[in-house]
Design a protein around this motif. Structure first.
Motif, PDB file in Angstrom:
ATOM      1  N   GLY A 135       4.879  41.851  69.896  1.00  0.00           N
ATOM      2  CA  GLY A 135       5.029  42.100  71.322  1.00  0.00           C
ATOM      3  C   GLY A 135       4.774  43.540  71.700  1.00  0.00           C
ATOM      4  O   GLY A 135       3.840  43.846  72.446  1.00  0.00           O
ATOM      5  N   PRO A 136       5.587  44.490  71.204  1.00  0.00           N
ATOM      6  CA  PRO A 136       5.423  45.885  71.629  1.00  0.00           C
ATOM      7  C   PRO A 136       4.178  46.536  71.022  1.00  0.00           C
ATOM      8  O   PRO A 136       3.560  46.007  70.097  1.00  0.00           O
ATOM      9  CB  PRO A 136       6.694  46.559  71.099  1.00  0.00           C
ATOM     10  CG  PRO A 136       7.101  45.734  69.931  1.00  0.00           C
ATOM     11  CD  PRO A 136       6.725  44.315  70.277  1.00  0.00           C
ATOM     12  N   LYS A 137       3.849  47.702  71.544  1.00  0.00           N
ATOM     13  CA  LYS A 137       2.754  48.494  70.996  1.00  0.00           C
ATOM     14  C   LYS A 137       3.299  49.461  69.954  1.00  0.00           C
ATOM     15  O   LYS A 137       4.471  49.836  69.993  1.00  0.00           O
ATOM     16  CB  LYS A 137       2.058  49.282  72.112  1.00  0.00           C
ATOM     17  CG  LYS A 137       1.410  48.410  73.179  1.00  0.00           C
ATOM     18  CD  LYS A 137       0.805  49.255  74.279  1.00  0.00           C
ATOM     19  CE  LYS A 137       0.179  48.385  75.352  1.00  0.00           C
ATOM     20  NZ  LYS A 137      -0.380  49.196  76.470  1.00  0.00           N
ATOM     21  N   THR A 138       2.431  49.854  69.036  1.00  0.00           N
ATOM     22  CA  THR A 138       2.789  50.843  68.017  1.00  0.00           C
ATOM     23  C   THR A 138       1.833  52.021  68.120  1.00  0.00           C
ATOM     24  O   THR A 138       0.605  51.847  68.064  1.00  0.00           O
ATOM     25  CB  THR A 138       2.701  50.236  66.606  1.00  0.00           C
ATOM     26  OG1 THR A 138       3.680  49.201  66.472  1.00  0.00           O
ATOM     27  CG2 THR A 138       2.940  51.296  65.548  1.00  0.00           C
ATOM     28  N   TYR A 139       2.400  53.227  68.304  1.00  0.00           N
ATOM     29  CA  TYR A 139       1.605  54.443  68.385  1.00  0.00           C
ATOM     30  C   TYR A 139       1.928  55.338  67.201  1.00  0.00           C
ATOM     31  O   TYR A 139       3.087  55.448  66.770  1.00  0.00           O
ATOM     32  CB  TYR A 139       1.883  55.190  69.688  1.00  0.00           C
ATOM     33  CG  TYR A 139       1.418  54.445  70.913  1.00  0.00           C
ATOM     34  CD1 TYR A 139       0.142  53.895  70.970  1.00  0.00           C
ATOM     35  CD2 TYR A 139       2.247  54.301  72.023  1.00  0.00           C
ATOM     36  CE1 TYR A 139      -0.294  53.209  72.094  1.00  0.00           C
ATOM     37  CE2 TYR A 139       1.818  53.623  73.155  1.00  0.00           C
ATOM     38  CZ  TYR A 139       0.547  53.078  73.174  1.00  0.00           C
ATOM     39  OH  TYR A 139       0.117  52.397  74.288  1.00  0.00           O
ATOM     40  N   LEU A 140       0.889  56.010  66.670  1.00  0.00           N
ATOM     41  CA  LEU A 140       1.039  56.872  65.499  1.00  0.00           C
ATOM     42  C   LEU A 140       0.473  58.264  65.779  1.00  0.00           C
ATOM     43  O   LEU A 140      -0.519  58.394  66.504  1.00  0.00           O
ATOM     44  CB  LEU A 140       0.284  56.279  64.294  1.00  0.00           C
ATOM     45  CG  LEU A 140       0.557  54.824  63.910  1.00  0.00           C
ATOM     46  CD1 LEU A 140      -0.359  54.418  62.762  1.00  0.00           C
ATOM     47  CD2 LEU A 140       2.014  54.632  63.543  1.00  0.00           C
ATOM     48  N   LEU A 141       1.110  59.267  65.198  1.00  0.00           N
ATOM     49  CA  LEU A 141       0.549  60.615  65.165  1.00  0.00           C
ATOM     50  C   LEU A 141       0.222  60.907  63.703  1.00  0.00           C
ATOM     51  O   LEU A 141       1.121  61.017  62.862  1.00  0.00           O
ATOM     52  CB  LEU A 141       1.541  61.648  65.709  1.00  0.00           C
ATOM     53  CG  LEU A 141       1.054  63.093  65.667  1.00  0.00           C
ATOM     54  CD1 LEU A 141      -0.124  63.289  66.618  1.00  0.00           C
ATOM     55  CD2 LEU A 141       2.176  64.070  66.006  1.00  0.00           C
ATOM     56  N   LEU A 142      -1.060  61.001  63.399  1.00  0.00           N
ATOM     57  CA  LEU A 142      -1.478  61.237  62.019  1.00  0.00           C
ATOM     58  C   LEU A 142      -1.345  62.713  61.673  1.00  0.00           C
ATOM     59  O   LEU A 142      -1.437  63.587  62.540  1.00  0.00           O
ATOM     60  CB  LEU A 142      -2.930  60.786  61.839  1.00  0.00           C
ATOM     61  CG  LEU A 142      -3.269  59.347  62.266  1.00  0.00           C
ATOM     62  CD1 LEU A 142      -4.695  59.012  61.853  1.00  0.00           C
ATOM     63  CD2 LEU A 142      -2.286  58.349  61.680  1.00  0.00           C
ATOM     64  N   ARG A 143      -1.128  62.968  60.402  1.00  0.00           N
ATOM     65  CA  ARG A 143      -1.033  64.352  59.952  1.00  0.00           C
ATOM     66  C   ARG A 143      -2.404  65.021  60.063  1.00  0.00           C
ATOM     67  O   ARG A 143      -3.445  64.361  59.958  1.00  0.00           O
ATOM     68  CB  ARG A 143      -0.531  64.408  58.507  1.00  0.00           C
ATOM     69  CG  ARG A 143       0.884  63.890  58.343  1.00  0.00           C
ATOM     70  CD  ARG A 143       1.440  64.173  56.966  1.00  0.00           C
ATOM     71  NE  ARG A 143       2.745  63.543  56.811  1.00  0.00           N
ATOM     72  CZ  ARG A 143       3.891  64.077  57.256  1.00  0.00           C
ATOM     73  NH1 ARG A 143       3.867  65.264  57.849  1.00  0.00           N
ATOM     74  NH2 ARG A 143       5.033  63.444  57.079  1.00  0.00           N
TER      75      ARG A 143
END
Length: 796
Positions: A216-224
């Motif tokens: 359902g929800p979105k997943t956001y990532l900050l990559l190194r």
């Protein structure tokens, strides 16, 4: 030298005021249209581009197989963000995000409804939403914390500073502490919210978020820094196999996409990213170029049409020693003067029309006077327009021999004549493509807005079930049915045009265990079919006369087809292990936009009062059918009831037809823009045709006079002057029709249900083009037929 060229240019413009006005207005319209489109394109491309970590911000999408097809979307498991942060060293920060919803908040006696989301604790450390108060790392760390916008802080507490540490009541039930205040979101962000709740609170409220099998929800990532996103995507591809071992028949694959590309590149085809709003950006960028080309072509034709009057000037100047390069420079300089004047007028037109353009496109575009890049863009646009529009006339006029010019009237070669005709054909090819496209886009918009959905969306009102209405819903239902103007009441999870809960947890006799079948599902109340005016093909609706209906199911035709049930009534199915009979079959109806095909649907009856998912679910809606012509009376009754039964919440409602129309807001904007730009392109093309007709009339002035003396009728002379132009339009139509068909066929593929591309659309477009051309040419043809014979014969 430059001064003399400028004086000559201004003198010629002033001497031929009518033609100068046509040139300047035509070019200004083309430049204004192009400038508006370029500002819109720039605005679209800047969405989500303001985050400092853009190059490292990524969103996760999931690819899966559904009934033999591969699909993908941004829905992910609620546990995925933290798991990726733990197991993938390349991931520096991660946050879940969802869902945009309207919630009630109160402080003291003041209550407001605001739209917001829930987000993980890393959210403000990842994204560059400025915090006016609070700390990015701690803003969403506690389940009791909430971050609110400047607007919300001022509304409740007077200022952002006074809001910090204060308590705010949520849905008249929970209490949160304001731990951060963020600046009101800019217009160029795709995610809109006025508050953010803590992710742990969301998992507590919706326990299914803790299940790896629910998305359902979105997943956001900050990559190194320095991470290769492509290599990380390879590692993530089969990661879900580890967490989805309980269901071996399902296979999910994870993919990565830069966050700032999701807005324009958010469409999936066969499970992979494939276009999106970027197609509209590219389309209108092309339209901007086409309209500017049409305007520049007008300048060429109109300038060439007046060239006969300047041939003696050219001959004298060449005889006095002027070289061709000097003449070219002079004529290009004259074109640049026209382009500069047109640019000034275009800026005025853009300034005047920009507010209406913003309303039309739902944008907040402003003319960036303080940005050097804008002035550079305007200068390049002016330079391009001046050089392009002045190039051919300069080369054409400077090519004449002084001897031939001074001896008598110069004859233009057939090559230049065919070139000018080719330009007019090109103009009308573009105009006819725009006419055909506009008609078909408008027809598709009309089709999706007025097609029968399988239920009657007129006189249908949605009322959110919230606050004290949750416990007093039966009182509300009975009171509403007794109120004037209301004919039926039911309730459901979500709304009839936004059902998106899907599951594969359905079993039935004869099911292929190796197949993966997904079903859209919803909980509904009694009288659902009657209230919605759905068509029941077999069986019956849920009824209070049958207590066992709490474990019964109603299917649509698509679900029956997937299950392969020849006689479904009385057959048993299991939904999430809960076994029950099928009591009804509905004719297929649209419960999503017409971009998607109708999916298999299972309707379940709400559980008994006191243990109802519908009682606590945030998206529960009362669906109310009003009597025709009595909607206002019904709304007044509902408002009175809600104020009595739910005094702490503001009365709010939505109309079903308005909610449905919002599904096609982008297409409606594109349709309106198409109409506007098509009309302007046709108008500018007509100026070019007028220029060529003037040129032709001047060239044939002596011939027309002689024919009139010999007894030629006005009709035959009119046919002589207009037939060539109609042939040009006919040729343009033959070129434009297949191109327009291909473009519209491609565009319509995004809709599962679409209007046919009928032959009459092309016939109508061709007839319109001919009539427009005929009307334009007629003005000059009539003038030529009625000209002074003696003056024409003496004009050498």
């Amino acid at each position: 030298m430059l001064k003399s060229h400028l004086i000559i240019a201004i003198r010629n413009l002033w001497k031929h005021k009518g033609f100068s006005a046509i040139n300047i207005i035509g070019l200004a319209l083309g430049m204004a249209c192009s400038l508006l489109i370029l500002l819109w394109v720039q605005s679209e491309r800047q969405v989500d581009g303001f985050h400092e970590n853009n190059s490292r911000l990524y969103g996760v999408y999931m690819r899966y197989q559904l009934e033999g097809k591969v699909e993908a979307n941004y829905s992910t498991p609620g546990l995925l963000p933290e798991e990726l942060k733990k197991t993938m060293p390349e991931v520096e920060l991660a946050a879940g995000f969802g869902w945009a919803r309207s919630c009630s908040f109160s402080v003291g006696d003041k209550m407001l409804k605001e739209i917001g989301n829930a987000a993980g604790p890393d959210f403000f450390s990842m994204f560059s939403y400025p915090l006016l108060e609070g700390n990015a790392a701690e803003a969403l760390r506690s389940p009791e914390s909430i971050a609110i916008s400047r607007k919300m802080a001022i509304a409740f507490f007077g200022s952002p500073a006074q809001a910090i540490g204060k308590t705010i009541r949520y849905e008249n039930n929970e209490h949160f502490t304001v731990t951060a205040v963020f600046e009101d979101l800019p217009a160029n962000t795709s995610e809109k919210f006025d508050f953010l709740l803590n992710w742990e609170f969301m998992k507590k409220e919706s326990e299914w978020l803790t299940d790896w099998g629910s998305n359902g929800p979105k997943t956001y990532l900050l990559l190194r820094a320095g991470t290769d996103a492509a290599q990380l995507e390879k590692k993530l591809l089969h990661l879900m196999d580890i967490y989805n071992r309980a269901n071996k028949q399902f296979h999910y694959e994870l993919g990565l996409q830069r966050f700032d590309r999701q807005y324009l590149h958010g469409h999936f085809e066969n499970g992979y990213l494939s276009g999106g709003r970027i197609e509209y950006v590219q389309l209108f960028s092309l339209v901007a170029v086409f309209i500017l080309l049409i305007a520049c072509i007008n300048f060429m034709n109109l300038t060439t049409a007046r060239s006969v009057n300047r041939l003696k000037e050219i001959g004298v100047r060449k005889a006095m020693g002027a070289i061709r390069w000097e003449l070219i420079r002079q004529f290009v300089g004259e074109a640049m003067v026209v382009a500069i004047l047109s640019a000034i007028l275009a800026m005025l037109l853009v300034s005047v029309t920009l507010p209406a353009f913003n309303i039309l496109t739902d944008k907040q575009i402003i003319l960036p006077y303080g940005k050097p890049l804008f002035w550079l863009m305007l200068a390049l646009l002016t330079l391009f327009s001046g050089m392009l529009s002045g190039s051919y006339p300069a080369l054409f006029l400077s090519s004449f021999s002084p001897i031939h010019v001074l001896k008598g009237p110069a004859k233009t070669g057939s090559g230049s004549l065919w070139f000018r005709k080719g330009l007019v054909v090109f103009q009308f090819v573009l105009s006819i493509i725009l006419i055909i496209s506009t008609i078909l886009i408008s027809r598709q918009i009309q089709y999706v807005q007025h097609t029968y959905l399988g239920f009657d969306r007129e006189n249908l009102v949605y009322l959110p079930l919230e606050g004290d209405l949750v416990a007093r819903q039966e009182v509300l239902r009975q009171a509403a049915l007794r109120s004037p103007g209301i004919s039926a009441v039911t309730k459901m999870m979500g709304t009839p045009t936004s059902l998106n809960a899907r599951t594969s947890g359905v079993e039935w006799e004869g099911r292929n265990p190796a197949a993966v079948n997904y079903f859209t599902h919803s909980l509904v109340g009694y009288d659902f079919i009657n209230t919605m005016h759905l068509q029941l093909l077999q069986g019956r609706d849920f009824s209070r006369d049958f207590p066992t209906d709490s474990s019964a199911y109603i299917l649509n035709e698509a679900a029956v087809k997937v299950m392969g049930l020849s006689d479904p009534i009385g057959k048993y199915i299991s939904f999430w292990t809960k076994r029950g009979p099928v009591i009804g079959v509905l004719r297929n109806f649209h419960f999503q936009s017409l971009h998607s095909a109708i999916e298999p649907l299972i309707l379940r009856l709400e559980p008994s009062a006191g243990n109802s998912f519908l009682t606590s679910y945030q998206g529960t809606t009362f669906v109310i059918r009003t009597q025709a012509g009595k909607t206002r009376q019904a709304l007044a009754s509902l408002e009175k009831l809600c104020r009595e039964l739910n005094p702490k919440f503001p009365f709010s409602y939505k109309f079903a037809d308005e909610e449905y129309t919002r599904l096609y807001k982008s297409e409606e904007v594109i349709g309106r823009l198409s109409v506007i730009f098509a009309v302007l392109a046709i108008f500018i093309s007509c100026l070019g045709l007028l220029g060529l007709s003037i040129f032709t009339a001047e060239q044939k002035a002596r011939e027309i006079s002689i024919r009139k003396i010999m007894g030629a009728s006005a009709t035959s002379l009119f046919r002589l002057l207009s037939s060539d132009f109609l042939w040009l339009v006919a040729i343009a139509f033959l070129i434009a029709a297949p191109l327009a068909w291909w473009a519209m066929h491609t565009w319509l593929q995004q809709f599962a249900y679409k209007t046919p591309i009928s032959w009459w659309v092309f016939a109508l477009s061709g007839i319109l083009a001919v009539l427009i051309a005929l009307g334009t040419v007629s003005v000059q043809a009539i003038k030529a037929v009625n000209m002074n014979l003696i003056k024409s014969l003496n004009n050498k």
